[in-house]
Design a protein around this motif. Structure first.
Motif, PDB file in Angstrom:
ATOM      1  N   GLY A  69      14.796  32.440  42.883  1.00  0.00           N
ATOM      2  CA  GLY A  69      13.773  31.595  42.289  1.00  0.00           C
ATOM      3  C   GLY A  69      14.232  30.929  41.009  1.00  0.00           C
ATOM      4  N   PHE A  70      13.627  29.781  40.723  1.00  0.00           N
ATOM      5  CA  PHE A  70      14.073  28.971  39.591  1.00  0.00           C
ATOM      6  C   PHE A  70      13.941  29.700  38.257  1.00  0.00           C
ATOM      7  N   ARG A  71      12.920  30.523  38.103  1.00  0.00           N
ATOM      8  CA  ARG A  71      12.673  31.143  36.811  1.00  0.00           C
ATOM      9  C   ARG A  71      13.408  32.470  36.598  1.00  0.00           C
ATOM     10  N   LEU A 107      20.666  32.051  45.865  1.00  0.00           N
ATOM     11  CA  LEU A 107      21.186  33.219  45.132  1.00  0.00           C
ATOM     12  C   LEU A 107      22.483  32.878  44.418  1.00  0.00           C
ATOM     13  N   ASP A 108      23.354  32.129  45.074  1.00  0.00           N
ATOM     14  CA  ASP A 108      24.637  31.773  44.461  1.00  0.00           C
ATOM     15  C   ASP A 108      24.433  30.908  43.217  1.00  0.00           C
ATOM     16  N   THR A 109      23.486  29.969  43.288  1.00  0.00           N
ATOM     17  CA  THR A 109      23.216  29.108  42.135  1.00  0.00           C
ATOM     18  C   THR A 109      22.674  29.916  40.968  1.00  0.00           C
ATOM     19  N   ILE A 110      21.697  30.784  41.231  1.00  0.00           N
ATOM     20  CA  ILE A 110      21.113  31.592  40.161  1.00  0.00           C
ATOM     21  C   ILE A 110      22.137  32.575  39.603  1.00  0.00           C
ATOM     22  N   HIS A 111      22.960  33.141  40.481  1.00  0.00           N
ATOM     23  CA  HIS A 111      24.002  34.059  40.023  1.00  0.00           C
ATOM     24  C   HIS A 111      24.970  33.361  39.075  1.00  0.00           C
ATOM     25  N   ALA A 112      25.308  32.112  39.379  1.00  0.00           N
ATOM     26  CA  ALA A 112      26.209  31.355  38.501  1.00  0.00           C
ATOM     27  C   ALA A 112      25.575  31.149  37.124  1.00  0.00           C
ATOM     28  N   ILE A 113      24.269  30.929  37.077  1.00  0.00           N
ATOM     29  CA  ILE A 113      23.593  30.724  35.797  1.00  0.00           C
ATOM     30  C   ILE A 113      23.580  32.011  34.992  1.00  0.00           C
ATOM     31  N   PRO A 165      25.578  24.481  35.643  1.00  0.00           N
ATOM     32  CA  PRO A 165      24.237  24.824  36.125  1.00  0.00           C
ATOM     33  C   PRO A 165      23.321  25.341  35.029  1.00  0.00           C
ATOM     34  N   LEU A 166      23.877  26.015  34.026  1.00  0.00           N
ATOM     35  CA  LEU A 166      23.042  26.553  32.959  1.00  0.00           C
ATOM     36  C   LEU A 166      22.366  25.440  32.172  1.00  0.00           C
ATOM     37  N   VAL A 167      23.115  24.430  31.784  1.00  0.00           N
ATOM     38  CA  VAL A 167      22.541  23.304  31.038  1.00  0.00           C
ATOM     39  C   VAL A 167      21.499  22.592  31.888  1.00  0.00           C
ATOM     40  N   ALA A 168      21.806  22.380  33.161  1.00  0.00           N
ATOM     41  CA  ALA A 168      20.856  21.722  34.054  1.00  0.00           C
ATOM     42  C   ALA A 168      19.587  22.551  34.199  1.00  0.00           C
ATOM     43  N   TRP A 169      19.739  23.858  34.286  1.00  0.00           N
ATOM     44  CA  TRP A 169      18.574  24.737  34.420  1.00  0.00           C
ATOM     45  C   TRP A 169      17.701  24.681  33.162  1.00  0.00           C
ATOM     46  N   GLN A 170      18.325  24.731  31.994  1.00  0.00           N
ATOM     47  CA  GLN A 170      17.555  24.710  30.747  1.00  0.00           C
ATOM     48  C   GLN A 170      16.773  23.410  30.600  1.00  0.00           C
ATOM     49  N   ARG A 171      17.388  22.305  30.947  1.00  0.00           N
ATOM     50  CA  ARG A 171      16.713  21.010  30.867  1.00  0.00           C
ATOM     51  C   ARG A 171      15.544  20.953  31.862  1.00  0.00           C
ATOM     52  N   THR A 172      15.787  21.392  33.065  1.00  0.00           N
ATOM     53  CA  THR A 172      14.755  21.360  34.098  1.00  0.00           C
ATOM     54  C   THR A 172      13.601  22.297  33.752  1.00  0.00           C
ATOM     55  N   LEU A 173      13.913  23.459  33.194  1.00  0.00           N
ATOM     56  CA  LEU A 173      12.876  24.416  32.813  1.00  0.00           C
ATOM     57  C   LEU A 173      11.944  23.827  31.765  1.00  0.00           C
ATOM     58  N   HIS A 174      12.491  23.162  30.764  1.00  0.00           N
ATOM     59  CA  HIS A 174      11.649  22.600  29.712  1.00  0.00           C
ATOM     60  C   HIS A 174      10.718  21.530  30.288  1.00  0.00           C
ATOM     61  N   GLU A 175      11.223  20.704  31.187  1.00  0.00           N
ATOM     62  CA  GLU A 175      10.380  19.692  31.823  1.00  0.00           C
ATOM     63  C   GLU A 175       9.259  20.351  32.616  1.00  0.00           C
ATOM     64  N   ARG A 176       9.587  21.429  33.296  1.00  0.00           N
ATOM     65  CA  ARG A 176       8.609  22.146  34.108  1.00  0.00           C
ATOM     66  C   ARG A 176       7.504  22.737  33.239  1.00  0.00           C
ATOM     67  N   GLU A 177       7.884  23.449  32.189  1.00  0.00           N
ATOM     68  CA  GLU A 177       6.883  24.124  31.358  1.00  0.00           C
ATOM     69  C   GLU A 177       6.033  23.126  30.585  1.00  0.00           C
ATOM     70  N   SER A 178       6.614  22.022  30.166  1.00  0.00           N
ATOM     71  CA  SER A 178       5.865  21.033  29.390  1.00  0.00           C
ATOM     72  C   SER A 178       4.784  20.356  30.218  1.00  0.00           C
ATOM     73  N   SER A 179       4.957  20.325  31.538  1.00  0.00           N
ATOM     74  CA  SER A 179       3.999  19.632  32.405  1.00  0.00           C
ATOM     75  C   SER A 179       3.008  20.582  33.063  1.00  0.00           C
TER      76      SER A 179
END
Length: 443
Positions: A10-12, A42-48, A285-299
């Motif tokens: 999961g994304f979070r 799982l592979d994407t989240i594991h990399a983060i 992936p970490l930078v992309a995740w952090q950016r995407t997370l902020h957009e998600r929470e702000s909306s």
């Protein structure tokens, strides 16, 4: 200790990892197992989380598995945060309801009931597998609709499954801050309701209820997102602060129209955003995740705010459900008491509801388990919402357990946001047509 996270793709999930790996985490997790049906996610989240690990002194060892029994074997804690049907399923939940002229929201109303029908069979498999391969484990459930899922799982796991949500404790925290904090005094409170439907009815320091002072001050209420959502005049009329999801009940017509008139629903936004992220997280992936997370929470809950109103920063960075889960794990594992708001068995707390129903109330947690705190009697006005919603929840659990189309119809018809038994029946048939797993479940 070993923690298994069901929904580990999961994304979070990286936020959960940050909480448990933090140097000041209240309990140390040595092994974290991420379980998901999708190996690529799982592979994407594991990399983060691998990229996050060097930031911490004692990061847990992380493994992944698509085998449920393997992931759960011998675990001490299970944290469940899955989305059966993915974000595309959420889009369908929203739009099928809207097409019938009723509210389309993830966990409230018909969308939540459809989500439950897809989710309960898998979550019952999780409960049975925990019982078989990790009978001493505590299950902390955030899988939505959290109250329904927790109540169903209790039939297998009893008190060892606990439902959590970050919105009630966030409300409690903001209310306390608005009146100047505890300042070293003893804090007590009265919160009662169901998941995504509850009220903070008092908040006291050293025995003095400070909620009336908070309600009387425009300045204090301005810092409370829930008061901004429903209006200062309404919280004063109630004499209580509602959970933010009560916006969908108090302003059902307005919420429906805002969602229908938006360029996209919340589900469409998340589906578009997260599909793009998992399809190509980029070189970092970490930078992309952090950016995407902020957009998600702000909306989050954007339909409850005016078009040009931004979510306050303090409402975006509130710690989230991962902090609630970690605090709960720490109290159970170490015995250091904590006071929380949790989804637990009703017993005699709200005598108007069944004893085995799940309610959301203040609890004291220690090494012996979860102990609900006494509450004041619940007013007829509040029961007027709690009772029909609980009736709908229990009917949908029965529908999933029995494979009964009639039970599903009764569940949709019982919900206060569905205003016609004819609409309720059409909703059941529309969700059956869209989701093969619901069609198979209900025969």
């Amino acid at each position: 200790m070993k923690l298994t996270l069901i929904g580990g793709g999961g994304f979070r999930v990286p936020g959960v990892y940050e909480a448990i790996a933090s140097d000041d985490a209240p309990v140390r997790i040595d092994e974290l197992v991420l379980h998901d049906v999708s190996q690529s996610r799982l592979d994407t989240i594991h990399a983060i989380v691998d990229a996050l690990a060097p930031r911490f002194q004692h990061p847990p060892r992380v493994t992944t598995s698509t085998d449920l029994a393997e992931a759960l074997a011998g675990t001490d804690f299970v944290f469940s945060a899955v989305r059966i049907g993915g974000s595309a399923g959420r889009v369908a939940d929203e739009h099928i309801a809207l097409a019938e002229g009723v509210l389309g929201q993830e966990t409230v109303g018909p969308g939540g009931l459809a989500y439950a029908l897809r989710t309960l069979p898998f979550m019952m498999t999780v409960a049975e597998t925990v019982r078989d391969v990790a009978p001493d484990a505590w299950v902390i459930n955030f899988t939505n609709p959290a109250g329904i899922v927790t109540e169903a799982m209790r039939a297998v796991l009893g008190d060892r499954v606990i439902g959590i949500c970050d919105t009630p404790i966030g409300l409690m925290r903001r209310a306390l801050q608005a009146v100047g904090g505890a300042a070293g005094g003893e804090v007590t409170f009265d919160y009662v309701g169901l998941n995504h439907l509850g009220w903070l009815r008092s908040v006291s320091v050293d025995g003095k209820d400070l909620l009336p002072r908070l309600l009387a001050s425009d300045e204090a209420l301005e810092s409370i997102e829930e008061a901004r959502l429903v209006g200062f005049d309404w919280v004063r009329a109630l004499g209580a602060l509602p959970n933010e999801y009560l916006f969908y009940y108090y302003f059902a017509r307005e919420a429906r129209e805002r969602i229908r008139s938006s360029d996209e629903t919340r589900g469409q936004f998340l589906d578009r955003q997260q599909s793009a992220f998992f399809a190509d997280p980029g070189d970092d992936p970490l930078v992309a995740w952090q950016r995407t997370l902020h957009e998600r929470e702000s909306s989050y809950m954007a339909e409850s705010r005016e078009q040009d109103e931004e979510r306050h920063a303090e409402d975006v960075d509130g710690g989230g459900y991962q902090k609630v889960a970690l605090d709960l794990m720490a109290a159970l594992a170490t015995g250091r008491p904590a006071t929380m708001i949790l989804n637990v068995g009703n017993g005699s707390l709200v005598p108007e509801l069944p004893a085995d129903a799940v309610v959301e109330v203040g609890c004291r947690v220690d090494g012996d388990g979860v102990h609900p705190l006494p509450i004041a009697p619940v007013s007829t006005e509040m029961l007027g919402l709690m009772a029909p919603v609980k009736a709908a929840e229990r009917q949908i659990i029965a529908a999933a357990r029995e494979g009964s189309r009639d039970r599903a119809w009764r569940a949709f018809a019982a919900h206060p946001l569905v205003d016609s038994i004819a609409v309720a029946k059409r909703l059941v048939e529309a969700y059956r047509a869209r989701f093969p797993e619901i069609d198979e479940l209900l025969g």
